[in-house]
Scaffold this motif. Structure first.
Motif, PDB file in Angstrom:
ATOM      1  N   ASN A 399       5.105  -6.984   1.839  1.00  7.03           N
ATOM      2  CA  ASN A 399       5.008  -8.346   1.314  1.00  7.03           C
ATOM      3  C   ASN A 399       3.907  -9.094   2.060  1.00  7.03           C
ATOM      4  N   PRO A 400       2.716  -8.960   1.558  1.00  5.05           N
ATOM      5  CA  PRO A 400       1.579  -9.498   2.312  1.00  5.05           C
ATOM      6  C   PRO A 400       1.654 -10.989   2.549  1.00  5.05           C
ATOM      7  N   LYS A 401       2.245 -11.694   1.609  1.00  6.35           N
ATOM      8  CA  LYS A 401       2.207 -13.148   1.763  1.00  6.35           C
ATOM      9  C   LYS A 401       3.195 -13.624   2.815  1.00  6.35           C
ATOM     10  N   LYS A 404       2.286 -12.627   6.955  1.00  2.00           N
ATOM     11  CA  LYS A 404       0.866 -12.698   7.304  1.00  2.00           C
ATOM     12  C   LYS A 404       0.602 -12.457   8.777  1.00  2.00           C
ATOM     13  N   GLU A 486      -6.235  -5.462  -2.734  1.00  2.00           N
ATOM     14  CA  GLU A 486      -5.765  -6.795  -3.079  1.00  2.00           C
ATOM     15  C   GLU A 486      -4.889  -7.345  -1.978  1.00  2.00           C
ATOM     16  N   ARG A 487      -4.149  -6.420  -1.348  1.00  2.00           N
ATOM     17  CA  ARG A 487      -3.131  -6.867  -0.393  1.00  2.00           C
ATOM     18  C   ARG A 487      -3.754  -7.522   0.824  1.00  2.00           C
ATOM     19  N   SER A 488      -4.857  -6.976   1.286  1.00  2.00           N
ATOM     20  CA  SER A 488      -5.448  -7.599   2.472  1.00  2.00           C
ATOM     21  C   SER A 488      -5.977  -8.985   2.113  1.00  2.00           C
ATOM     22  N   ARG A 489      -6.405  -9.092   0.869  1.00  3.75           N
ATOM     23  CA  ARG A 489      -6.877 -10.400   0.423  1.00  3.75           C
ATOM     24  C   ARG A 489      -5.742 -11.418   0.442  1.00  3.75           C
ATOM     25  N   ILE A 490      -4.555 -10.932   0.079  1.00  4.38           N
ATOM     26  CA  ILE A 490      -3.417 -11.858   0.037  1.00  4.38           C
ATOM     27  C   ILE A 490      -3.025 -12.286   1.442  1.00  4.38           C
ATOM     28  N   PHE A 491      -2.945 -11.290   2.322  1.00  2.54           N
ATOM     29  CA  PHE A 491      -2.481 -11.709   3.648  1.00  2.54           C
ATOM     30  C   PHE A 491      -3.556 -12.536   4.348  1.00  2.54           C
ATOM     31  N   GLY A 493      -5.359 -14.709   2.945  1.00  2.00           N
ATOM     32  CA  GLY A 493      -5.283 -16.078   2.469  1.00  2.00           C
ATOM     33  C   GLY A 493      -6.625 -16.607   1.994  1.00  2.00           C
ATOM     34  N   ARG A 496      -9.549 -15.999   4.099  1.00  2.00           N
ATOM     35  CA  ARG A 496      -9.954 -14.601   4.297  1.00  2.00           C
ATOM     36  C   ARG A 496      -9.949 -14.234   5.766  1.00  2.00           C
TER      37      ARG A 496
END
Lengths: 609, 223
Positions: A399-401, A404, A486-491, A493, A496
């Motif tokens: 759960n990347p978000k 973090k 995509e996941r690293s982008r989410i975590f 934020g 970036r």
């Protein structure tokens, strides 16, 4: 008494004193004749002949004795004339008389203190019309200004309190000419090392650091970084063949690469001003270190860092002040910096700043040559235990978000290990410390940090881990070859922060020369790995060797000149083969590590593999 | 020394919620922001404070963000020089036209030449500037000596005192202390007006609440 009388200098000093006093008193009553002549004398400044200079000096001295008769309202024009004089326009006689008058004014009445201090601070800078008359005039003026400030503070003890505010307020804004900004900064630093240093100095230093951030923010990378650059950036580790200063071997490639960056930076005024300002501060820090007072100065810098640099959006250069200061005193400052960062990560309040802090820490531990490896191990241990404690009680899956901070911590750990693994494994004590840290447990946890963190780092890390036969982690990832998920982008934020490596090589030329001797370049590290792999064949992953700080000149493919672009493309082609082959191409220089590669890519851009 | 007074104040310090875990530090830093500034409520410059917090309970005040108000009693040391008070300070600079001194280490005092009585003459001895009394050779004012002077006015913003050395009980503190009989008796060579002024000053300071007009009249009649 007409003007001719004054010019004839027929009075003795005490007679003139009396006349001046009477003139001031009469002006209050309304009789302004002599008073106006006095004002006219003060206003004269163009090409004064000797007699005029003598007259001016005598009038100033007479007024020094008569300050008790000066009234702030009735003698407005006289005060305005005196306070608008600039020491830079006159010879030393007038300068001395003027500063005596200022001291006398400031100490006679509280109303004049701020006015006199402001005038002195404005005299830090030469007036706009002033032609550069060389160093001697500058020394004459500034020596007097600073000694006057000290004299006034001896008489009016609260001067430093007033001066703090004035120094901050009068600071030139970033669009002013470089020499004005530099001379003001020099004066701030001189105040810092002077007697009032304790009181005025730290405010001045903080104001300087704020100014650095202002410049930093002005320089945008949009000009050099194009959005779609990452498509071409795969597999590129551009071994920059930037020669050390003494090496005279020229290579066409280096020139173009260097030229590209320099072209951008040299056309950008803010970058030049920032470069010069940072070098000024570097030199000052060096002198503080020699004088044994670096630690006090560092404490001020650290506070300022935590307040403005850490919280600024992806500061590009200002943080190198901290890097350089740490390099001057690794045992005290170096450790203080790392400890402050990890404390913020572990127990800070704002999540964005905590992620920023751990990114700074990771980049710092990776790049600072002067930090003892045992300290790196200690910091790693703290990071790992923090992450371990976090995930111990987590039931969640990937759960990347939501996690973090955890992913940021894991990425930081892997990044540091990419650079330092070899050094850690060489020392048995540290190797066992490393193996006891429970990194496997953290990275294999069902929160799946290996799938969330930046792919290039994860892949490099896994490759190293496999080579050295430590930990028990999967060999490769499922999604091999992608730049990022995509996941690293989410975590990461909006900011970036997944791609934030603040101590990636400094792109300002003058600063870089100070940082370079204490800096760890990726190629230095990587080449140690290749030493061991001589016998091995190339692997698929060789191509993906690039590390996030890797030297990918983003601007290259969309470079400013077509010819540049062509040359770069060809050199890129060369690089896209295995390191061994490319080392052939470059005459095996990489192997011999005679060149120090420098990274060009700004760290705000997505890293290549 | 005149001008210093101690007072006890009931204060309420409003703290931001982020300081809830270390209120005592926050209170001390709030109080320290009062130092060396003139405060109208207290009627003086706060030089020192000594807080004692009465209870652990604080009232939360609604607002943009809810501050909490901590009640405390604090002993404050105030400095409030009023005209005609006698103060002492260390001399830091002498010029032919003025004497500069520093009071309590933070307040600058200046005495202009109009306010220095004729008794004192400015001299330069051996490169050093000094004010010497014409009548008493040993009575000197040098840099570094303690000066006793009366207050003319006090600038509250920059804490700057304008002083005067006109009264006979002012001058170099050490000499004055050793030679009290020299200056405390009425000097026969002084002008009549000076004498009246001196006596009136003495009378007014001693008499509280009595009319000040009376002593003036009486003296004039007598002399």
């Amino acid at each position: 008494m007409g003007l001719s009388n004054m010019d004839e200098l027929s009075f003795t000093d005490s007679e003139l004193d009396n006349h001046v006093r009477n003139a001031l008193k009469d002006a209050i009553q309304g009789d302004c004749d002599f008073y106006n002549q006095l004002v006219a004398v003060i206003h004269r400044k163009e090409a004064l002949v000797t007699e005029e200079v003598a007259l001016l000096v005598t009038c100033l001295k007479a007024m020094t004795g008569a300050v008790s008769c000066v009234h702030i309202v009735h003698h407005r024009s006289l005060l305005a004339a005196i306070l608008s004089m600039s020491l830079w326009d006159y010879g030393t006689d007038v300068m001395d008389a003027l500063v005596e008058l200022l001291i006398s004014l400031a100490s006679s009445n509280g109303d004049y203190v701020d006015l006199c201090l402001e005038m002195l601070v404005m005299n830090f800078m030469p007036p706009p019309a002033h032609s550069a008359r060389g160093l001697s005039r500058k020394i004459q003026v500034l020596d007097r200004v600073h000694s006057t400030l000290e004299d006034i503070s001896n008489l009016v003890p609260l001067t430093p309190l007033r001066l703090q505010k004035i120094v901050r307020d009068k600071m030139p804004h970033i669009y002013m000419k470089e020499h004005v900004i530099m001379i003001y900064a020099e004066n701030i630093l001189r105040l810092e090392s002077g007697v009032m240093g304790e009181l005025v100095g730290s405010t001045g230093l903080v104001a300087l650091m704020d100014k650095l951030i202002e410049f930093d923010v002005e320089i945008s990378w949009e000009d050099i970084v194009q959005d779609d650059f990452h498509k071409d950036m795969f597999d590129i580790e551009l071994e920059d063949l930037e020669n050390p200063v003494d090496d005279i071997v020229q290579d066409g490639d280096e020139l173009t690469r260097d030229a590209l960056i320099q072209r951008f930076l040299s056309s950008n005024l803010s970058a030049q001003k920032l470069d010069s300002l940072m070098v000024l501060i570097f030199e000052y820090l060096k002198s503080c270190s020699e004088g044994g007072r670096l630690v006090q100065v560092f404490e001020t810098l650290l506070q300022s860092f935590q307040k403005t640099t850490l919280t600024a959006y992806k500061s590009k250069f200002a943080q190198f002040i901290m890097f350089y200061a740490c390099s001057l005193d690794p045992d005290n400052c170096g450790k203080m910096f790392a400890n402050a960062l990890i404390d913020i990560y572990v127990s800070g309040l704002n999540p964005v700043w905590r992620m920023s802090a751990v990114a700074y820490l990771a980049s710092y531990l990776a790049r600072a040559k002067f930090i003892p490896i045992s300290f790196v191990a200690a910091m790693l241990e703290r990071m790992v235990s923090c992450c371990f404690l976090y995930c111990e009680n987590q039931d969640d899956n990937i759960n990347p978000k939501a996690h973090k901070l955890f992913y940021a911590g894991c990425q930081a750990i892997m990044y540091v290990l990419c650079f330092r693994l070899k050094q850690l494994l060489v020392i048995p004590r540290l190797k066992s410390q490393l193996l006891l840290m429970r990194i496997d447990d953290v990275l294999k946890h069902h929160l799946s940090p290996l799938q969330v963190c930046l792919l290039s780092i994860v892949e490099e890390f896994l490759r190293l881990v496999k080579e050295n036969g430590i930990f028990s982690l999967p060999e490769t990832l499922v999604e091999h070859g992608l730049l990022e998920s995509e996941r690293s982008r989410i975590f990461g934020g909006i900011e970036r922060l997944d791609m934030f490596f603040p101590f990636d090589p400094c792109l300002l030329r003058k600063c870089d020369s100070y940082i370079r001797p204490n800096y760890v370049y990726w190629s230095m590290v990587r080449s140690t790995y290749y030493e061991d792999e001589e016998a091995e064949g190339t692997s698929d992953e060789d191509v993906a060797e690039g590390d996030n700080g890797m030297n990918i000149p983003d601007g290259r493919s969309h470079g400013e000149g077509d010819s540049d672009g062509d040359e770069i493309d060809s050199s890129l082609d060369k690089m896209s083969i295995t390191p061994r082959d490319s080392s052939h191409k470059f005459g095996g220089r990489m192997r011999r590590f005679t060149q120090m590669p420098s990274k060009i890519r700004p760290s705000t851009s997505p890293e290549s593999l | 020394m005149a001008g210093l007074e101690e007072c006890e104040a009931n204060l309420v310090v409003y703290l931001h919620p982020s300081k809830a875990n270390c209120p005592s530090d926050a209170i001390l830093s709030e109080l320290s922001s009062l130092l060396f500034t003139y405060n109208e409520t207290f009627g003086g410059v706060v030089l020192a404070y000594d807080p004692s917090i009465r209870s652990n309970l604080a009232k939360i005040v609604p607002g943009t963000f809810p501050c909490f108000g901590v009640q405390l009693k604090a002993k404050l040391l105030l400095f409030n020089p009023k005209p005609d008070m006698v103060l002492e300070g260390e001399v830091v600079k002498l010029t032919p036209n003025s004497i500069h001194a520093v009071v309590l280490g933070f307040s600058s005092a200046v005495i202009a030449d109009d306010d220095i009585r004729d008794e004192f003459k400015h001299k330069v001895k051996g490169g050093e500037e000094v004010y010497v009394s014409r009548t008493h050779r040993k009575h000197k004012i040098k840099v570094g000596a303690i000066l006793r002077f009366t207050v003319k006015s006090f600038d509250e913003e920059i804490l700057h005192i304008s002083g005067s050395l006109l009264a006979p009980h002012t001058g170099g503190a050490r000499w004055l202390d050793k030679n009290t009989d020299e200056w405390s008796r009425v000097d026969s060579t002084a002008t009549k007006r000076d004498t009246d002024k001196l006596l009136i000053n003495v009378d007014t300071s001693m008499k509280n609440g009595e009319q000040i007009e009376k002593p003036k009249k009486r003296r004039r009649e007598q002399s």
